[in-house]
Design an enzyme around this catalytic site. Structure first.
Site, short mmCIF file in Angstrom:
data_model
loop_
_atom_site.label_atom_id
_atom_site.label_comp_id
_atom_site.label_asym_id
_atom_site.label_seq_id
_atom_site.Cartn_x
_atom_site.Cartn_y
_atom_site.Cartn_z
N LYS A 86 0.86 -1.30 0.15
CA LYS A 86 0.06 -0.14 0.09
C LYS A 86 0.90 1.18 -0.10
CE LYS A 86 -2.34 -1.66 3.66
NZ LYS A 86 -2.05 -2.91 3.82
N THR A 87 1.99 1.39 0.92
CA THR A 87 2.83 2.24 0.94
C THR A 87 3.59 2.68 -0.34
OG1 THR A 87 3.02 2.32 3.20
CG2 THR A 87 4.62 3.55 2.17
N ASP A 131 -1.28 6.66 6.51
CA ASP A 131 -1.26 5.05 6.92
C ASP A 131 -1.99 4.93 7.97
OD1 ASP A 131 -0.72 2.47 6.21
OD2 ASP A 131 1.44 2.29 7.27
N THR A 180 -5.87 -1.43 7.07
CA THR A 180 -5.66 -2.89 7.32
C THR A 180 -7.01 -3.21 7.97
OG1 THR A 180 -4.85 -2.77 9.57
CG2 THR A 180 -3.16 -3.07 7.59
N ARG A 239 6.76 -8.03 1.84
CA ARG A 239 7.44 -7.82 2.77
C ARG A 239 8.05 -8.79 3.66
NH1 ARG A 239 4.49 -4.10 7.33
NH2 ARG A 239 4.29 -2.78 5.51
#
Length: 355
Positions: A86-87, A131, A180, A239
């Site tokens: 997302k980032t 975020d 999330t 990640r």
């Protein structure tokens, strides 16, 4: 990328992991990579971004249309489990639009004045990335409504008889938010995003391409089978995949000849207690507790959290999404329930037999 392209206010998105969570290697929210290394591995453009193809195609079209019209990009909401990109996509959008990206997180914005400081510092078309926006205080969130729609901020000054409203005009900007837990967003906020995108877990083939790309950047020798072995144990999360690659590299340098093969990857990940399905020690503990202490459920998440020594929110946000996706666990109105897949995995009697 120039300073104009990226400006970091804060990169502290997400909840701080618990003591148990910090030890986990395969939990996306618990993996805290070196920020410089994370930035080095981050894809700079849509062409370099692996996976989520349908969503990426929509974003590319979205960007191209805005650029042709000379307009500011509409607001974008990214949702999905942590660690899926997302980032990264927020910065790719900034790069594609040729604008500055300022990053912060919901809990950091404690007062309306904090939000005003962020918004008034933006130039036309700039991106503000927030975020974990679901954790923003509701009193602050309400100031976003007029900012997103009309590009104004109405700030109250003083209290009581001396109270007065001051209107601040801000330059047209794009809000890109990540969450999330999209269900925790209020309807008024959600409705103000022009495009809502959900990121899903990656398949092993896509993750293997990510492993190979990261290995090239980090100058790590890995063959196709070694990359796939790491990928299939990464819980569908880039990640985690990059984190495991670095841990397997360490093992290969000390225990092997520095080259990551399937055998070397299997040995390294076995040493880390990560099984072929990506389950680690904490996953197994949670499922075994559900099976053998609570008879397979249903059991409330609070009771389960106490039994395994973890926070309920951490179980809901970090552990459960993958376990549910893979069919090990079900959420029901009565509580968490183990599936027949879990019963077979741990040698318990199937539900029908047990009854």
């Amino acid at each position: 990328m120039s300073e104009k392209k990226e400006a970091f206010i804060s990169d502290a998105g997400g909840e701080a992991p618990s003591a148990a969570g910090r030890k986990r290697l395969v939990t996306a929210a618990a993996v805290q990579p070196d920020p410089e290394l994370d930035l080095k591995l981050r894809p700079p453009s849509f062409a370099d971004f692996v996976g989520q193809r349908k969503m990426v195609e929509r974003l590319e079209l979205f960007v191209e249309a805005a650029r042709r019209r000379g307009e500011v990009l509409e607001h974008v909401l990214f949702s999905g489990p942590p660690g899926l990109g997302k980032t990264t996509l927020a910065y790719i959008l900034g790069h594609a639009m040729g604008v500055q990206v300022k990053s912060t997180s919901g809990p950091v914005i404690e007062r309306p004045a904090d939000l005003a400081g962020l918004l008034t510092g933006l130039e036309r078309g700039d991106i503000l990335f927030i975020d974990e926006i679901h954790r923003m205080q509701r009193s602050v969130e309400e100031y976003l409504y007029s900012a997103m729609e009309d590009f104004v901020l109405d700030i109250m000054i003083d209290q009581g008889p001396n109270a007065r409203s001051v209107r601040l005009n801000i330059k047209p900007f794009t809000l890109i938010a990540a969450t999330t837990r999209s269900g925790m967003l209020s309807a008024p906020l959600r409705s103000r995003f022009g495009l809502a995108c959900r990121l899903d877990y990656y398949d092993a083939e896509a993750l293997a391409r990510i492993v190979e790309r990261s290995a090239r950047i980090l100058d790590i020798s890995v063959d196709a089978e070694g990359a796939f072995e790491i990928a299939r144990r990464s819980r569908g999360t880039p990640r985690i995949c990059n984190s495991l690659l670095r841990r397997v590299r360490d093992y290969a340098q000390v225990k092997a000849d520095g080259r990551i093969t399937r055998v070397v990857a299997d040995q390294a990940l076995g040493m880390l207690d990560i099984d072929p399905n990506g389950l680690d020690e904490m996953d197994k503990r949670l499922l075994e507790t559900l099976l053998f202490r609570f008879g397979g459920g249903p059991v409330g998440v609070s009771s389960l959290a106490v039994a395994v020594g973890e926070e309920p929110d951490t179980i809901e946000e970090v552990y459960e999404p993958f376990l549910i996706q893979e069919g090990y666990l079900q959420r029901t109105p009565q509580g968490r329930v183990a599936t027949d897949i879990t019963r077979k995995r741990f040698g318990a009697a199937p539900e029908a037999t047990r009854k």
